[in-house]
Design a protein around this motif. Sequence first.
Motif, PDB file in Angstrom:
ATOM      1  N   PRO A  67       5.100   6.914  -4.962  1.00 18.90           N
ATOM      2  CA  PRO A  67       5.352   7.836  -6.100  1.00 18.90           C
ATOM      3  C   PRO A  67       5.129   9.167  -5.610  1.00 18.90           C
ATOM      4  N   LYS A  68       4.119   9.465  -4.608  1.00 17.52           N
ATOM      5  CA  LYS A  68       4.162  10.915  -4.255  1.00 17.52           C
ATOM      6  C   LYS A  68       5.517  11.558  -3.708  1.00 17.52           C
ATOM      7  N   ILE A  69       6.255  10.485  -2.831  1.00 14.93           N
ATOM      8  CA  ILE A  69       7.254  11.112  -2.404  1.00 14.93           C
ATOM      9  C   ILE A  69       8.476  11.465  -3.460  1.00 14.93           C
ATOM     10  N   ALA A  70       8.463  10.491  -4.462  1.00 13.76           N
ATOM     11  CA  ALA A  70       9.277  10.545  -5.553  1.00 13.76           C
ATOM     12  C   ALA A  70       9.006  11.622  -6.548  1.00 13.76           C
ATOM     13  N   GLY A  71       7.799  12.331  -6.308  1.00 13.70           N
ATOM     14  CA  GLY A  71       7.439  13.471  -7.126  1.00 13.70           C
ATOM     15  C   GLY A  71       6.650  13.241  -8.207  1.00 13.70           C
ATOM     16  N   GLY A  72       6.068  12.140  -8.418  1.00 16.99           N
ATOM     17  CA  GLY A  72       5.042  11.713  -9.311  1.00 16.99           C
ATOM     18  C   GLY A  72       3.861  11.164  -9.097  1.00 16.99           C
ATOM     19  N   ARG A  73       3.460  10.248  -9.722  1.00 17.06           N
ATOM     20  CA  ARG A  73       1.925   9.633  -9.359  1.00 17.06           C
ATOM     21  C   ARG A  73       2.157   8.193  -9.978  1.00 17.06           C
ATOM     22  N   LEU A  74       1.243   7.371  -8.986  1.00 20.14           N
ATOM     23  CA  LEU A  74       1.013   5.876  -9.487  1.00 20.14           C
ATOM     24  C   LEU A  74       0.770   5.931 -11.030  1.00 20.14           C
ATOM     25  N   PHE A  75       1.721   4.793 -11.892  1.00 19.95           N
ATOM     26  CA  PHE A  75       1.776   4.514 -13.063  1.00 19.95           C
ATOM     27  C   PHE A  75       0.297   4.029 -13.508  1.00 19.95           C
ATOM     28  N   SER A  76      -0.350   3.068 -12.531  1.00 21.14           N
ATOM     29  CA  SER A  76      -1.333   2.484 -13.022  1.00 21.14           C
ATOM     30  C   SER A  76      -2.486   1.901 -11.774  1.00 21.14           C
ATOM     31  N   MET A 104       0.802  -1.228  -0.047  1.00 15.13           N
ATOM     32  CA  MET A 104      -0.168  -0.074   0.018  1.00 15.13           C
ATOM     33  C   MET A 104       0.880   1.203  -0.198  1.00 15.13           C
ATOM     34  N   LEU A 105       2.059   1.071   0.857  1.00  9.48           N
ATOM     35  CA  LEU A 105       2.774   2.303   0.780  1.00  9.48           C
ATOM     36  C   LEU A 105       3.792   2.542  -0.570  1.00  9.48           C
TER      37      LEU A 105
END
Lengths: 169, 596
Positions: free
Chosen positions: B254-263, B247-248
């Motif tokens: 993805p948020k911490i990496a500066g992005g978004r979940l891919f799918s 879940m994390l």
Amino acid sequence: MHIHAYEKLWLALSIVLILALIGTVTYGAVGPGVAMVADSQSTIDPAALDEDERFSEPRVEQVGENEYEAYVVARQFGFQPDPIVVPANSTVTFYVTSADVIHGFEVVGTSANTMVVPGEVSEITVETDEPTEYGIVCNEYCGAGHHVMQGKLHVVSQSQFENRGGDSA
Amino acid sequence: MSTALESERTFVDKFPDEARVVRAAFLSSFFALFLGAVFGIIQTLHRTDVARIIPSTDYYTVLTAHGVFMVISFTIFFLVGLFTWAITRSLDRPLLNIKITWTWYGLMATGMTLTGVSILAGFVDSIDMSADVLYTFYAPLQAHPLFYAGLVVFIVGTWIAGADWFRTFLAWRRDHPDERIPLQTFMVLTTMTMWYIASSAVAASVLLFLLPWSLGFIDQVNPTLTRTLFWFFGHPVVYFWLMPAYMLWYTVLPKIAGGRLFSDPLARVVFVLFVLLSTPVGIHHQYLDPGIAEGFKFISMTNTMFLLLPSLLTAFTVVASVEYGARKNGGTGLLGWLTHLPWRKPEFTGMMLAGLMFAAGGFSGMVNAGMNINYLIHNTLWVPGHFHLTVGTAVALTMMAGTYWLWPQISNKPIYSSQIGLFQVVLWFIGMALMSNAMHAQGLLGVPRRTAEPEYSGFDYPTMFGGFEELNIQIAIGGTLLFVSTILFLGNLVLTMGNPTASGLAETLPTPVSGPEDAPQVLDNLRLWVSIALTLVVLAYALPLAAIINRGGLLGPGVGTYPVWLAPLFDALADAAAPLLGAVTDASAALVEVGR
């Protein structure tokens, strides 16, 4: 459902890997003939091993040309017989049972390894080669003295095996 | 306060009651982590003969405490905290009745206290109580009744927790009849579905056999039966540990990496696969058991291999999501994007290192799953080497890293020191790399697990990859680093709790690149997945269990005194197997239709 092209490729490779792994196990079973410890032996009363034909006197017996059977009892905290003496370059089938709790039977450095469950008899067949000595350890926790539960497997030459004296071990 | 009101609101601002529950659950979890770590270091130094401060007979009390506190209390208390946060956050509504929430927390805490006391009493000779049965509590080794009773109370607590979350979801559903289930809620509901199926077996084993037996109501139990019921639960429980980490990885990393979940759709597919496949595989822990037919072992092996699929998919999606973030922030090149990631943040680096070790753990797990190769490593130190990569790092390190991100959200207190945090997660990685690698290597030499003194008299272990002694030193150093890392984590958290509250700590979670609208509606059909999962469980377990009972009786071979009122049940079970085969065919046909 939208799936990225790379993701499809990854998925395909993953499935190939999974099928290949299942393939290796299947090959191990039908090619080299690795048989699993299974339910081939009938159950036994762990409280009455002294009345059992095989386990009242744990021992090694010749059953055919170059074929031997070893009847082994595991109990807190040792194995019987100890040492287990078998001849070199022969086929040995171990029948191992427990008189009390769950134990393990592992010939260190080999693939001879099985759980030993009270009421059940584990059957494993191995091929011995040159004369040597192996350690046997109980590899399942069996109580406060578990770490002292060990035994020996002596693989000896045919002549030594025949001259091992009156002792059936 | 005015600045706090102006800035975005954190979880604790919006849901103070739920945040209190989450904090309580996390603190219980970390208390268990502390105890587990203390027993861990005692055990590491004892086993490797570096320092033996206890008699070897007490080693097994230590080992039981380490196992139970780490994999039952630490992981599951963290899970209930995380899931309470996730349900509340993603449904954006409070739990229905916070008294019920505190009730399940109280039951879990009480149950674990009872079990813990029964284990720790083993150190005190004057108290006639002990539970030196290890985390697997295989009969005929018998623990004090309090050990089993505590476990049951604890598990009932988790069941009520699941019901609490399901009820909250159903209330949300009444208000939002046409919306997709939010992803985090979906993860909670599927994980709890799996948990209900899996834990029912161990609850049955304890209530029907082990507890009455420990109280003296029955004379003996069937060791193969209770062992099989344990592993019915014992494999899916590893996914119960892992799903909070997933879940994390899916929703926070993805948020911490500066992005978004891919799918989003693939995340749902992964969790559905875990519901379906995590239980009908437990017999792979019993490859070397007598009394179970080879065919059943083969079926379990096949299911186990397919269980690799959701984790392989996760590897892709998580890395892709992180890469998406890096490229969005200016990262380029085949691997150059790796430099555009927030490596200074312990929450990021911790989760990435945890994921990396999980990959290694996955590969050693493939060896465990390979039925015939398993002969070489069964019950050797290889196996704990494997699960210290999976539960001991993928799960534990992700939970610690996740805490660095989540704690400010549930307390409004900034983390005391990110530098200590970063040092701590890297130290864990190094310590585990040393310890786990050496454990795998010793396992290949045939060194058994679960023993106080692996140095036996009269024979030497074969020599490969460095000798037994050299590997012992690696294990001891690795274990010490892990202990230091745990203390740094706990110390950092305690100092964080002493921080004054601050404003402006709120973090939101971004929507996925490919959102739930791309996911087929059938994925949200929990009833369908539950029925398929149950069918698979029955197919994988009905016949083996019937055969085990048929061979040894309900209460063990050689007695045959099992109550006759149960005999018709087994006949019925055997009769039921045939129509069930038909049912699964129908179900899969229905599934294909829905898929179209």
